[in-house]
Design a protein around this motif. Structure first.
Motif, mmCIF file in Angstrom:
data_model
loop_
_atom_site.group_PDB
_atom_site.id
_atom_site.type_symbol
_atom_site.label_atom_id
_atom_site.label_comp_id
_atom_site.label_asym_id
_atom_site.label_seq_id
_atom_site.Cartn_x
_atom_site.Cartn_y
_atom_site.Cartn_z
ATOM 1 N N ASN A 185 0.832 -1.216 0.000
ATOM 2 C CA ASN A 185 0.000 0.000 0.000
ATOM 3 C C ASN A 185 0.861 1.258 0.000
ATOM 4 O O ASN A 185 0.573 2.227 -0.721
ATOM 5 C CB ASN A 185 -0.919 0.014 1.228
ATOM 6 N N LYS A 186 1.916 1.250 0.797
ATOM 7 C CA LYS A 186 2.805 2.410 0.867
ATOM 8 C C LYS A 186 3.508 2.639 -0.470
ATOM 9 O O LYS A 186 3.676 3.783 -0.914
ATOM 10 C CB LYS A 186 3.842 2.209 1.975
ATOM 11 N N ILE A 187 3.930 1.551 -1.106
ATOM 12 C CA ILE A 187 4.626 1.651 -2.394
ATOM 13 C C ILE A 187 3.695 2.215 -3.464
ATOM 14 O O ILE A 187 4.074 3.108 -4.232
ATOM 15 C CB ILE A 187 5.172 0.269 -2.813
ATOM 16 N N VAL A 188 2.470 1.714 -3.511
ATOM 17 C CA VAL A 188 1.500 2.198 -4.503
ATOM 18 C C VAL A 188 1.168 3.671 -4.252
ATOM 19 O O VAL A 188 1.115 4.474 -5.196
ATOM 20 C CB VAL A 188 0.221 1.336 -4.473
ATOM 21 N N ASP A 189 0.975 4.041 -2.991
ATOM 22 C CA ASP A 189 0.687 5.444 -2.661
ATOM 23 C C ASP A 189 1.857 6.353 -3.018
ATOM 24 O O ASP A 189 1.662 7.514 -3.391
ATOM 25 C CB ASP A 189 0.360 5.580 -1.171
ATOM 26 N N LEU A 190 3.074 5.828 -2.902
ATOM 27 C CA LEU A 190 4.259 6.612 -3.261
ATOM 28 C C LEU A 190 4.355 6.790 -4.772
ATOM 29 O O LEU A 190 4.627 7.891 -5.269
ATOM 30 C CB LEU A 190 5.518 5.912 -2.737
ATOM 31 N N LEU A 191 4.131 5.716 -5.514
ATOM 32 C CA LEU A 191 4.299 5.752 -6.968
ATOM 33 C C LEU A 191 3.164 6.481 -7.685
ATOM 34 O O LEU A 191 3.391 7.127 -8.716
ATOM 35 C CB LEU A 191 4.401 4.329 -7.517
ATOM 36 N N TYR A 192 1.958 6.382 -7.155
ATOM 37 C CA TYR A 192 0.773 6.879 -7.867
ATOM 38 C C TYR A 192 0.881 8.339 -8.325
ATOM 39 O O TYR A 192 0.624 8.636 -9.497
ATOM 40 C CB TYR A 192 -0.472 6.674 -7.000
ATOM 41 N N PRO A 193 1.262 9.275 -7.469
ATOM 42 C CA PRO A 193 1.291 10.673 -7.927
ATOM 43 C C PRO A 193 2.545 11.052 -8.713
ATOM 44 O O PRO A 193 2.620 12.148 -9.257
ATOM 45 C CB PRO A 193 1.224 11.461 -6.612
ATOM 46 N N HIS A 194 3.528 10.152 -8.778
ATOM 47 C CA HIS A 194 4.798 10.495 -9.429
ATOM 48 C C HIS A 194 4.781 10.141 -10.916
ATOM 49 O O HIS A 194 4.373 9.049 -11.304
ATOM 50 C CB HIS A 194 5.967 9.771 -8.751
ATOM 51 N N GLN A 195 5.249 11.064 -11.710
ATOM 52 C CA GLN A 195 5.318 10.854 -13.156
ATOM 53 C C GLN A 195 6.657 10.257 -13.584
ATOM 54 O O GLN A 195 6.779 9.740 -14.689
ATOM 55 C CB GLN A 195 5.108 12.188 -13.885
ATOM 56 N N HIS A 196 7.676 10.353 -12.730
ATOM 57 C CA HIS A 196 9.019 9.929 -13.119
ATOM 58 C C HIS A 196 9.543 8.836 -12.185
ATOM 59 O O HIS A 196 9.770 9.067 -11.001
ATOM 60 C CB HIS A 196 9.981 11.118 -13.112
ATOM 61 N N ILE A 197 9.725 7.656 -12.750
ATOM 62 C CA ILE A 197 10.199 6.494 -11.999
ATOM 63 C C ILE A 197 11.425 5.938 -12.715
ATOM 64 O O ILE A 197 11.396 5.726 -13.934
ATOM 65 C CB ILE A 197 9.103 5.409 -11.916
ATOM 66 N N ASP A 198 12.500 5.724 -11.977
ATOM 67 C CA ASP A 198 13.732 5.187 -12.555
ATOM 68 C C ASP A 198 13.945 3.761 -12.058
ATOM 69 O O ASP A 198 13.865 3.502 -10.855
ATOM 70 C CB ASP A 198 14.942 6.038 -12.148
ATOM 71 N N ILE A 199 14.223 2.847 -12.983
ATOM 72 C CA ILE A 199 14.445 1.449 -12.613
ATOM 73 C C ILE A 199 15.902 1.079 -12.847
ATOM 74 O O ILE A 199 16.483 1.379 -13.893
ATOM 75 C CB ILE A 199 13.529 0.500 -13.406
ATOM 76 N N TYR A 200 16.480 0.419 -11.843
ATOM 77 C CA TYR A 200 17.875 -0.019 -11.895
ATOM 78 C C TYR A 200 17.920 -1.539 -11.750
ATOM 79 O O TYR A 200 17.218 -2.120 -10.930
ATOM 80 C CB TYR A 200 18.675 0.620 -10.760
ATOM 81 N N GLY A 201 18.761 -2.167 -12.535
ATOM 82 C CA GLY A 201 18.911 -3.614 -12.473
ATOM 83 C C GLY A 201 19.809 -4.070 -13.601
ATOM 84 O O GLY A 201 20.403 -3.256 -14.313
ATOM 85 N N SER A 202 19.897 -5.370 -13.779
ATOM 86 C CA SER A 202 20.742 -5.895 -14.853
ATOM 87 C C SER A 202 20.204 -7.240 -15.316
ATOM 88 O O SER A 202 19.398 -7.876 -14.629
ATOM 89 C CB SER A 202 22.194 -6.051 -14.378
ATOM 90 N N GLY A 203 20.643 -7.653 -16.489
ATOM 91 C CA GLY A 203 20.304 -8.978 -16.996
ATOM 92 C C GLY A 203 18.815 -9.197 -17.161
ATOM 93 O O GLY A 203 18.073 -8.330 -17.631
ATOM 94 N N ASN A 204 18.355 -10.374 -16.727
ATOM 95 C CA ASN A 204 16.969 -10.779 -16.944
ATOM 96 C C ASN A 204 15.959 -9.911 -16.210
ATOM 97 O O ASN A 204 14.807 -9.808 -16.631
ATOM 98 C CB ASN A 204 16.789 -12.245 -16.523
ATOM 99 N N SER A 205 16.373 -9.295 -15.112
ATOM 100 C CA SER A 205 15.428 -8.460 -14.365
ATOM 101 C C SER A 205 14.942 -7.282 -15.200
ATOM 102 O O SER A 205 13.816 -6.806 -15.035
ATOM 103 C CB SER A 205 16.072 -7.955 -13.073
ATOM 104 N N LEU A 206 15.792 -6.814 -16.124
ATOM 105 C CA LEU A 206 15.405 -5.677 -16.957
ATOM 106 C C LEU A 206 14.351 -6.058 -17.994
ATOM 107 O O LEU A 206 13.626 -5.195 -18.488
ATOM 108 C CB LEU A 206 16.632 -5.084 -17.654
#
Length: 294
Positions: free
Chosen positions: A123-144
């Motif tokens: 719930n906290k994660i969804v509430d954090l992400l919902y109003p934000h227009q800019h999300i950056d994802i970090y990872g490597s290999g298959n996770s991407l």
């Protein structure tokens, strides 16, 4: 990470500690009946080295290791009918058998992942992400690969998800981050050095950090503001492919997307249908998968 996964990973193990880890992995339940002196004798090491190894993987000592390692082995023993996530099929399986085993693997991994979800944290994660227009994802290999699918879905609901796949670009992206952005870091082991460096930089820049990682203590989790756990039965090296971790990561991304989508459900449905009718020309009108266009 599980004890077995950490022993296989051998993160910053000395040569003697690697020798102990290999012995434990090869002898399984037999080790539980050994005293620390007996294990030291069998591995040509010392009790002090064994205790040091136990502490290195987050345990209090050898007795703590035996209790928790026994629990892991008992779990595997009581789930012998489950698919081996590392080797879900054998060289002798027929094609239909492979199909059925992979189907069972998907079901088991998703069921395991659901059990790991802390719904208050979600719930906290969804509430954090919902109003934000800019999300950056970090990872490597298959996770991407799972992240790219998430990026595509989020674009349909007007969310800008950034991915960088060239070496070094993610580090540079973290340096340019700030408190107005949201970072999501994906790492099954939670011990990849580049991800740790990125997390440190993001923390310095006051960027909120959501981490998708395996169960247990790892370095990356120490930098997380929020954590969603990936199913953790998969080994780091000894496997056919990262079937289980990939399924678990993709499922978590789909859950996050769906929860955000639901917040503006009717509007998102109408926007998607309107866009697709105007721009999606993949199917002729006579196709059985086409919706009736009014």
């Amino acid at each position: 990470m599980s004890i077995m996964t950490q022993l296989e990973f051998e993160l910053e193990f000395s040569q003697s500690e690697k020798q102990i880890a290999k012995y434990i992995l090869n002898h399984g339940e037999e080790v539980l009946s050994m005293s620390v002196k007996e294990l030291a004798k069998e591995t040509y090491t010392s009790p002090a080295t064994i205790v040091r190894l136990c502490k290195k993987i987050g345990l209090e000592g050898y007795n703590d290791f035996k209790i928790k390692y026994s629990a892991e082995l008992q779990y595997d023993l009581h789930h012998t009918d489950r698919i081996d996530v590392n080797f879900p099929f054998s060289k002798d399986d027929s094609y239909p058998m492979i199909c059925h085993k992979l189907s069972s693997l998907y079901q088991e991994v998703i069921a395991d992942t659901i059990k790991l979800i802390d719904f208050t944290e979600l719930n906290k994660i969804v509430d954090l992400l919902y109003p934000h227009q800019h999300i950056d994802i970090y990872g490597s290999g298959n996770s991407l690969l799972a992240a790219m699918s998430f990026q595509h879905k989020m674009m349909r609901i007007s969310r800008d998800v950034n991915l960088r796949i060239l070496h070094g670009e993610q580090v540079f992206m973290s340096y340019n981050s700030n408190s107005s952005r949201i970072a999501m870091i994906i790492s099954y082991s939670g011990e990849t050095n580049e991800n740790i460096q990125i997390a440190q930089t993001l923390k310095e820049n006051n960027t909120p950090i959501i981490v998708l990682t395996s169960v247990g203590d790892n370095r990356l989790s120490h930098y997380a503001d929020y954590i969603l756990n990936i199913g953790s039965r998969e080994k780091i090296f000894t496997k056919i492919a990262p079937f289980a971790s990939q399924i678990s990561i993709e499922y978590l991304f789909n859950v996050i997307f769906s929860c955000i989508f639901q917040k503006d459900y009717e509007q998102n449905i109408q926007n998607k249908i309107s866009y697709d009718k105007k721009n999606d020309f993949r199917h002729p009108l006579s196709s059985p998968v086409s919706d009736e266009i009014k």
